[in-house]
Design a protein around this motif. Structure first.
Motif, PDB file in Angstrom:
ATOM      1  N   VAL A 259       0.844  -1.197   0.000  1.00 51.04           N
ATOM      2  CA  VAL A 259       0.000   0.000   0.000  1.00 51.04           C
ATOM      3  C   VAL A 259       0.877   1.244   0.000  1.00 51.04           C
ATOM      4  O   VAL A 259       1.776   1.388   0.837  1.00 51.04           O
ATOM      5  CB  VAL A 259      -0.944   0.012   1.221  1.00 51.04           C
ATOM      6  N   HIS A 309      -5.243   5.838  -1.295  1.00 51.27           N
ATOM      7  CA  HIS A 309      -4.175   4.863  -1.140  1.00 51.27           C
ATOM      8  C   HIS A 309      -4.117   4.027  -2.412  1.00 51.27           C
ATOM      9  O   HIS A 309      -5.151   3.677  -2.986  1.00 51.27           O
ATOM     10  CB  HIS A 309      -4.431   3.949   0.059  1.00 51.27           C
ATOM     11  N   MET A 311      -2.806   0.499  -4.142  1.00 55.06           N
ATOM     12  CA  MET A 311      -2.338  -0.864  -3.909  1.00 55.06           C
ATOM     13  C   MET A 311      -1.458  -1.288  -5.085  1.00 55.06           C
ATOM     14  O   MET A 311      -1.899  -1.243  -6.228  1.00 55.06           O
ATOM     15  CB  MET A 311      -3.527  -1.816  -3.764  1.00 55.06           C
ATOM     16  N   ALA A 332      -6.965  -3.373   3.005  1.00 55.46           N
ATOM     17  CA  ALA A 332      -6.488  -2.066   2.529  1.00 55.46           C
ATOM     18  C   ALA A 332      -7.570  -1.011   2.664  1.00 55.46           C
ATOM     19  O   ALA A 332      -7.284   0.159   2.963  1.00 55.46           O
ATOM     20  CB  ALA A 332      -6.021  -2.183   1.077  1.00 55.46           C
ATOM     21  N   VAL A 344      -9.639   3.826  -2.522  1.00 55.23           N
ATOM     22  CA  VAL A 344      -8.506   2.922  -2.677  1.00 55.23           C
ATOM     23  C   VAL A 344      -8.434   2.560  -4.150  1.00 55.23           C
ATOM     24  O   VAL A 344      -9.462   2.254  -4.769  1.00 55.23           O
ATOM     25  CB  VAL A 344      -8.670   1.649  -1.826  1.00 55.23           C
TER      26      VAL A 344
END
Length: 404
Positions: A259, A309, A311, A332, A344
């Motif tokens: 992450v 964020h 991944m 996550a 995300v």
């Protein structure tokens, strides 16, 4: 370098922070990005216009100046990545099974080309690209590539028609909202945080031959923006014995991802939404707060700056790898909720079977991002794969978070 366009001189030069920061930010604010026909996203670079490339081994930002006005900018970076693989035997015994080793090449990446709306179709974008490519060549880059929306015709035409790039890969950008409630993780999956050393060993042993895998993966994993690497395994089937023993005897199914904290680099804001859509989004949040036990998928407030964020390094093996990836995405999501993010995101090959385990909203995602590539010079990679631009796509691709 300067060139006269119309009756005015345009100068392309290196970005100077103290002198150019405010004028660059002004151009950024009037340049919206995002797939046409969908909600547009405004990117705020947190007061540091070069922040999205400064984590790369070599980087540069150029600006186009017309008089006292900055009318465009471009960012670029250079790194070494995997462009293919070659067979090697594990020893001198010819009866040993062959092993695949990565073939590396020096590649450049163009990010954040912007031209002020009032100065478009004047050749300024072309001048910026040419200036960046000159720096790429002077620093030994063998290839240059860019990412753009598949339906952004102006950008696609600039690179393919005028700059000599060819369409290369079409990965998928998958974006999921961060809801007001935590995601429930499956009990049959255990998630193990890995330290950077173990994460590096795992990535190099299992994913080093993946296309675009960065040779300096250790720098990425040890970067302060990497919040951690997480491994999913079946509950009760495995404990973490260290990377070497794990790789010698892995469980039947497992998955991994890391992450990256984009929130500390830039924020996003959705613009162009109608009043009806704004009202609908607000209604879902109100209902979710009033009836939290229903765990409704409410829409976060995307109409003011929010963070994300990213991944990266999504991979796994085994018949339940998709299930493991789905659990990691839930983990996550909860991490992003704790840190106040709005979404995300990740980017994977459109052919990657693990894509099925990544939750996302279609209205926020891009099924076919477009990567275009250009050969800048001879390929001096170790164990040449020939002209990389003509190679067929593989099942997976490694997306460097420093370039998202």
């Amino acid at each position: 370098m300067g060139e006269e366009i119309g009756s005015r001189m345009v100068v392309v030069r290196e970005f100077e922070s103290d002198k150019d920061r405010e004028r660059v930010e002004a151009v950024e604010k009037i340049c919206e990005v995002g797939p046409s026909g969908k909600l547009s996203l405004f990117t705020d670079l947190m007061g540091d216009p070069i922040c999205r490339v400064r984590h790369s081994p070599a980087f540069l930002m150029l600006v186009a100046e017309m008089g006292e006005e900055i009318v465009g900018m471009i960012r670029g970076c250079i790194k070494t990545v995997t462009c293919g693989r070659k067979l090697s035997r594990t020893g001198k015994n010819p009866h040993l099974s062959p092993k695949h080793l990565p073939v590396y090449t020096k590649v450049a990446y163009i990010l954040g080309l912007r031209v002020s709306p009032s100065h478009r179709r004047m050749g300024i974008g072309l001048k910026l690209v040419q200036g960046m490519e000159e720096w790429f060549r002077n620093n030994g880059a063998e290839y240059s590539y860019i990412a753009t929306e598949n339906d952004n015709l102006a950008s696609v035409n600039l690179f393919t028609d005028k700059c000599g790039y060819s369409k290369f890969r079409t990965p998928s950008i998958l974006v999921n909202p961060v809801f007001a409630h935590r995601q429930r993780l499956p009990r049959k999956v255990t998630i193990i945080p890995l330290n950077p050393s173990d994460a590096e060993a795992l990535y190099r042993r299992r994913f080093a031959t993946t296309e675009f895998f960065p040779r300096d993966i250790d720098s990425v994993l040890n970067n302060k923006l990497t919040l951690g690497t997480f491994l999913a395994v079946p509950t009760g089937s495995h404990t973490w014995p260290g990377s070497e023993r794990f790789l010698q005897d892995p469980p039947q199914s497992w998955a991994v991802l890391s992450v990256w904290n984009c929130k500390d680099v830039f924020t996003l804001e959705v613009r162009g939404a109608s009043r009806v859509k704004r009202t609908l989004a607000k209604t879902t949040r109100i209902v979710d707060r009033a009836l939290p036990w229903l765990r409704l998928p409410s829409i976060p407030n995307f109409f003011r700056p929010f963070g994300l964020h990213f991944m990266y390094g999504v991979g796994g093996e085994g018949p339940e790898a998709v299930k493991m990836v789905r659990a990691l995405c839930g983990f996550a999501h909860n991490l992003a909720k704790e840190r106040g993010c709005g979404v995300v995101a990740t980017e994977v090959s459109s052919r990657d079977p693990l894509k099925l385990g990544i939750p996302h909203w279609k209205m926020l995602s891009c099924d076919q991002d477009l990567w275009c590539i250009k050969r800048l010079g001879e390929d001096y990679s170790d164990g040449s794969v020939g002209d990389w631009t003509k190679s067929p796509p593989g099942w997976s691709i490694f997306v460097d978070p420093r370039e998202f």
